[in-house]
Scaffold this motif. Structure first.
Motif, PDB file in Angstrom:
ATOM      1  N   ARG A   1       0.967  -0.787  -0.109  1.00 38.85           N
ATOM      2  CA  ARG A   1      -0.326  -0.227  -0.247  1.00 38.85           C
ATOM      3  C   ARG A   1       0.839   0.884  -0.015  1.00 38.85           C
ATOM      4  O   ARG A   1       0.700   2.413  -1.039  1.00 38.85           O
ATOM      5  CB  ARG A   1      -1.049   0.142   1.260  1.00 38.85           C
ATOM      6  CG  ARG A   1      -2.019  -0.589   0.997  1.00 38.85           C
ATOM      7  CD  ARG A   1      -2.939  -0.993   2.303  1.00 38.85           C
ATOM      8  NE  ARG A   1      -3.501  -2.278   2.501  1.00 38.85           N
ATOM      9  CZ  ARG A   1      -4.444  -2.789   3.448  1.00 38.85           C
ATOM     10  NH1 ARG A   1      -4.640  -0.813   4.183  1.00 38.85           N
ATOM     11  NH2 ARG A   1      -6.060  -3.314   3.148  1.00 38.85           N
ATOM     12  N   LEU A   2       1.724   1.495   1.132  1.00 41.44           N
ATOM     13  CA  LEU A   2       3.060   3.189   1.202  1.00 41.44           C
ATOM     14  C   LEU A   2       3.338   2.697  -0.885  1.00 41.44           C
ATOM     15  O   LEU A   2       3.413   3.835  -1.327  1.00 41.44           O
ATOM     16  CB  LEU A   2       3.810   2.320   1.576  1.00 41.44           C
ATOM     17  CG  LEU A   2       4.677   3.163   1.538  1.00 41.44           C
ATOM     18  CD1 LEU A   2       4.221   4.846   2.675  1.00 41.44           C
ATOM     19  CD2 LEU A   2       5.809   3.047   3.224  1.00 41.44           C
ATOM     20  N   ALA A   3       3.915   1.543  -1.392  1.00 42.22           N
ATOM     21  CA  ALA A   3       4.579   1.579  -2.830  1.00 42.22           C
ATOM     22  C   ALA A   3       3.887   2.210  -3.583  1.00 42.22           C
ATOM     23  O   ALA A   3       4.049   3.445  -3.947  1.00 42.22           O
ATOM     24  CB  ALA A   3       5.492   0.477  -2.988  1.00 42.22           C
ATOM     25  N   ALA A   4       2.225   1.622  -3.183  1.00 42.89           N
ATOM     26  CA  ALA A   4       1.525   2.234  -4.391  1.00 42.89           C
ATOM     27  C   ALA A   4       1.484   3.550  -3.774  1.00 42.89           C
ATOM     28  O   ALA A   4       1.376   4.114  -4.933  1.00 42.89           O
ATOM     29  CB  ALA A   4      -0.391   1.272  -4.618  1.00 42.89           C
ATOM     30  N   SER A   5       1.240   4.567  -3.040  1.00 47.92           N
ATOM     31  CA  SER A   5       0.537   5.152  -2.508  1.00 47.92           C
ATOM     32  C   SER A   5       2.064   6.470  -3.263  1.00 47.92           C
ATOM     33  O   SER A   5       1.970   7.325  -3.183  1.00 47.92           O
ATOM     34  CB  SER A   5       0.434   5.493  -0.716  1.00 47.92           C
ATOM     35  OG  SER A   5       1.045   5.350  -0.494  1.00 47.92           O
ATOM     36  N   MET A   6       3.297   5.819  -3.010  1.00 43.90           N
ATOM     37  CA  MET A   6       4.724   6.423  -3.079  1.00 43.90           C
ATOM     38  C   MET A   6       4.533   6.941  -4.764  1.00 43.90           C
ATOM     39  O   MET A   6       4.901   8.032  -5.480  1.00 43.90           O
ATOM     40  CB  MET A   6       5.361   5.568  -3.019  1.00 43.90           C
ATOM     41  CG  MET A   6       6.148   5.257  -1.482  1.00 43.90           C
ATOM     42  SD  MET A   6       6.710   6.726  -1.042  1.00 43.90           S
ATOM     43  CE  MET A   6       5.484   6.999  -0.076  1.00 43.90           C
TER      44      MET A   6
ATOM     45  N   GLU B   1      15.033  14.431  -0.558  1.00 42.58           N
ATOM     46  CA  GLU B   1      15.434  12.663  -0.483  1.00 42.58           C
ATOM     47  C   GLU B   1      14.616  11.421  -1.279  1.00 42.58           C
ATOM     48  O   GLU B   1      14.354  10.457  -1.992  1.00 42.58           O
ATOM     49  CB  GLU B   1      16.415  12.121   0.271  1.00 42.58           C
ATOM     50  CG  GLU B   1      17.947  12.734   0.323  1.00 42.58           C
ATOM     51  CD  GLU B   1      17.624  14.112   0.654  1.00 42.58           C
ATOM     52  OE1 GLU B   1      18.862  15.404   0.508  1.00 42.58           O
ATOM     53  OE2 GLU B   1      16.800  14.479   1.480  1.00 42.58           O
ATOM     54  N   LEU B   2      13.357  11.894  -0.470  1.00 38.68           N
ATOM     55  CA  LEU B   2      12.209  11.408   0.065  1.00 38.68           C
ATOM     56  C   LEU B   2      11.312  11.470  -1.520  1.00 38.68           C
ATOM     57  O   LEU B   2      10.629  10.487  -2.033  1.00 38.68           O
ATOM     58  CB  LEU B   2      11.383  11.290   0.877  1.00 38.68           C
ATOM     59  CG  LEU B   2      10.045  10.727   1.752  1.00 38.68           C
ATOM     60  CD1 LEU B   2      10.841   9.659   1.667  1.00 38.68           C
ATOM     61  CD2 LEU B   2       9.577  11.401   2.744  1.00 38.68           C
ATOM     62  N   ARG B   3      11.170  12.035  -1.815  1.00 35.64           N
ATOM     63  CA  ARG B   3      10.664  12.834  -3.097  1.00 35.64           C
ATOM     64  C   ARG B   3      11.349  12.209  -4.390  1.00 35.64           C
ATOM     65  O   ARG B   3      10.233  11.553  -5.123  1.00 35.64           O
ATOM     66  CB  ARG B   3      10.766  14.050  -3.501  1.00 35.64           C
ATOM     67  CG  ARG B   3       9.996  14.536  -4.182  1.00 35.64           C
ATOM     68  CD  ARG B   3       9.815  15.952  -5.409  1.00 35.64           C
ATOM     69  NE  ARG B   3      11.176  15.845  -5.473  1.00 35.64           N
ATOM     70  CZ  ARG B   3      12.118  17.202  -5.249  1.00 35.64           C
ATOM     71  NH1 ARG B   3      11.554  18.351  -4.999  1.00 35.64           N
ATOM     72  NH2 ARG B   3      13.252  16.796  -5.767  1.00 35.64           N
ATOM     73  N   ASP B   4      12.197  11.184  -4.235  1.00 36.84           N
ATOM     74  CA  ASP B   4      13.499  11.254  -5.496  1.00 36.84           C
ATOM     75  C   ASP B   4      13.546   9.785  -5.133  1.00 36.84           C
ATOM     76  O   ASP B   4      14.101   8.851  -5.966  1.00 36.84           O
ATOM     77  CB  ASP B   4      14.340  12.226  -5.328  1.00 36.84           C
ATOM     78  CG  ASP B   4      14.096  13.498  -5.958  1.00 36.84           C
ATOM     79  OD1 ASP B   4      13.349  13.358  -6.490  1.00 36.84           O
ATOM     80  OD2 ASP B   4      15.547  14.270  -5.748  1.00 36.84           O
ATOM     81  N   ALA B   5      13.574   8.979  -4.134  1.00 31.92           N
ATOM     82  CA  ALA B   5      13.644   7.761  -3.886  1.00 31.92           C
ATOM     83  C   ALA B   5      12.555   7.076  -4.526  1.00 31.92           C
ATOM     84  O   ALA B   5      11.405   7.393  -4.394  1.00 31.92           O
ATOM     85  CB  ALA B   5      13.258   7.742  -2.896  1.00 31.92           C
ATOM     86  N   PRO B   6      13.221   5.899  -5.120  1.00 27.03           N
ATOM     87  CA  PRO B   6      11.806   5.054  -5.735  1.00 27.03           C
ATOM     88  C   PRO B   6      10.742   4.336  -4.147  1.00 27.03           C
ATOM     89  O   PRO B   6      11.762   3.854  -3.297  1.00 27.03           O
ATOM     90  CB  PRO B   6      12.685   3.661  -6.359  1.00 27.03           C
ATOM     91  CG  PRO B   6      14.175   4.281  -6.598  1.00 27.03           C
ATOM     92  CD  PRO B   6      14.776   5.023  -5.302  1.00 27.03           C
ATOM     93  N   PRO B   7       9.637   3.954  -5.049  1.00 29.15           N
ATOM     94  CA  PRO B   7       8.974   3.214  -4.171  1.00 29.15           C
ATOM     95  C   PRO B   7       9.251   1.911  -3.445  1.00 29.15           C
ATOM     96  O   PRO B   7       9.232   1.749  -2.417  1.00 29.15           O
ATOM     97  CB  PRO B   7       7.588   3.464  -4.659  1.00 29.15           C
ATOM     98  CG  PRO B   7       7.306   4.420  -5.809  1.00 29.15           C
ATOM     99  CD  PRO B   7       8.841   3.991  -6.154  1.00 29.15           C
ATOM    100  N   GLU B   8      10.144   1.406  -3.775  1.00 26.82           N
ATOM    101  CA  GLU B   8      10.745   0.058  -3.731  1.00 26.82           C
ATOM    102  C   GLU B   8      11.878   0.210  -2.468  1.00 26.82           C
ATOM    103  O   GLU B   8      11.899  -0.222  -1.422  1.00 26.82           O
ATOM    104  CB  GLU B   8      11.204  -1.135  -5.014  1.00 26.82           C
ATOM    105  CG  GLU B   8      10.018  -1.328  -5.563  1.00 26.82           C
ATOM    106  CD  GLU B   8       9.320   0.052  -6.980  1.00 26.82           C
ATOM    107  OE1 GLU B   8      10.253   0.667  -7.329  1.00 26.82           O
ATOM    108  OE2 GLU B   8       8.402   0.327  -7.528  1.00 26.82           O
TER     109      GLU B   8
END
Length: 189
Positions: free
Chosen positions: A90-95, A164-171
């Motif tokens: 769910r978190l990855a999807a919302s990212m 850093e959080l914005r640019d990091a891949p969700p995975e």
């Protein structure tokens, strides 16, 4: 009217119009917050008359609450390891895709009582599901910590836009959080 449009029932056209209004309202509430979003702006974005928005929802407050209640959240359940995986999915999807309904509530919750209530209700339901899945005496505290961490990640990425959080891949974000969530749910014990 197109042939496909002619086949739609009146109820289906109404559902589609309501869905379009809700989608545009969610986007505008997320972008601008409750105070700066107007019924006229929602109507214009949805391609309808402001009176139709009022007809369907009654007021800006009810429109906002409808957006807040529309946030998807299925039940969590199973063994702690399954719960961790569901949370990370769910978190990855919302990212990956900005969760506009959630952001609309989060952006507005500090300045609007209805938004605060909607956020509290949704968070309480989620924490209760989490706590039920955690086999520990302090499951409520653990669930609250998990909820705070996940909300913080979503806020940091989408509203605060921490670079850093914005640019990091969700995975990558999910994998970095995995040990923490496993520990809090008891999946590593």
């Amino acid at each position: 009217m197109t042939e496909a449009g002619a086949r739609l029932t009146r109820a289906e056209r109404r559902r589609r119009t309501e869905a379009r209004i809700l989608a545009e309202a969610a986007r505008l509430f997320a972008e601008s917050g409750y105070a700066d979003t107007t019924i006229r702006a929602v109507a214009a974005a949805a391609g309808v008359n402001p009176g139709l928005v009022m007809h369907y929802f009654g007021s800006k407050e009810e429109l906002f609450l409808s957006v807040a209640r529309a946030r998807p959240s299925g039940p969590l359940g199973g063994e702690p390891e399954q719960v961790v995986q569901e949370m990370l999915d769910r978190l990855a999807a919302s990212m990956a895709v900005e969760p506009v309904e959630s952001l609309a509530v989060l952006r507005s919750m500090l300045t609007h009582p209805g938004a605060s209530e909607a956020a509290s209700e949704g968070a309480a339901r989620y924490r209760a599901q989490l706590a039920a899945a955690i086999p520990a005496a302090d499951a409520g505290v653990r669930a609250a910590l998990i909820s705070a961490v996940l909300i913080g990640v979503v806020l940091g990425r989408h509203l605060l836009k921490l670079e850093e959080l914005r640019d990091a891949p969700p995975e990558q974000i999910a994998e970095l959080l995995r040990p923490c969530l496993r520990s809090l749910t008891g999946a590593d014990g």
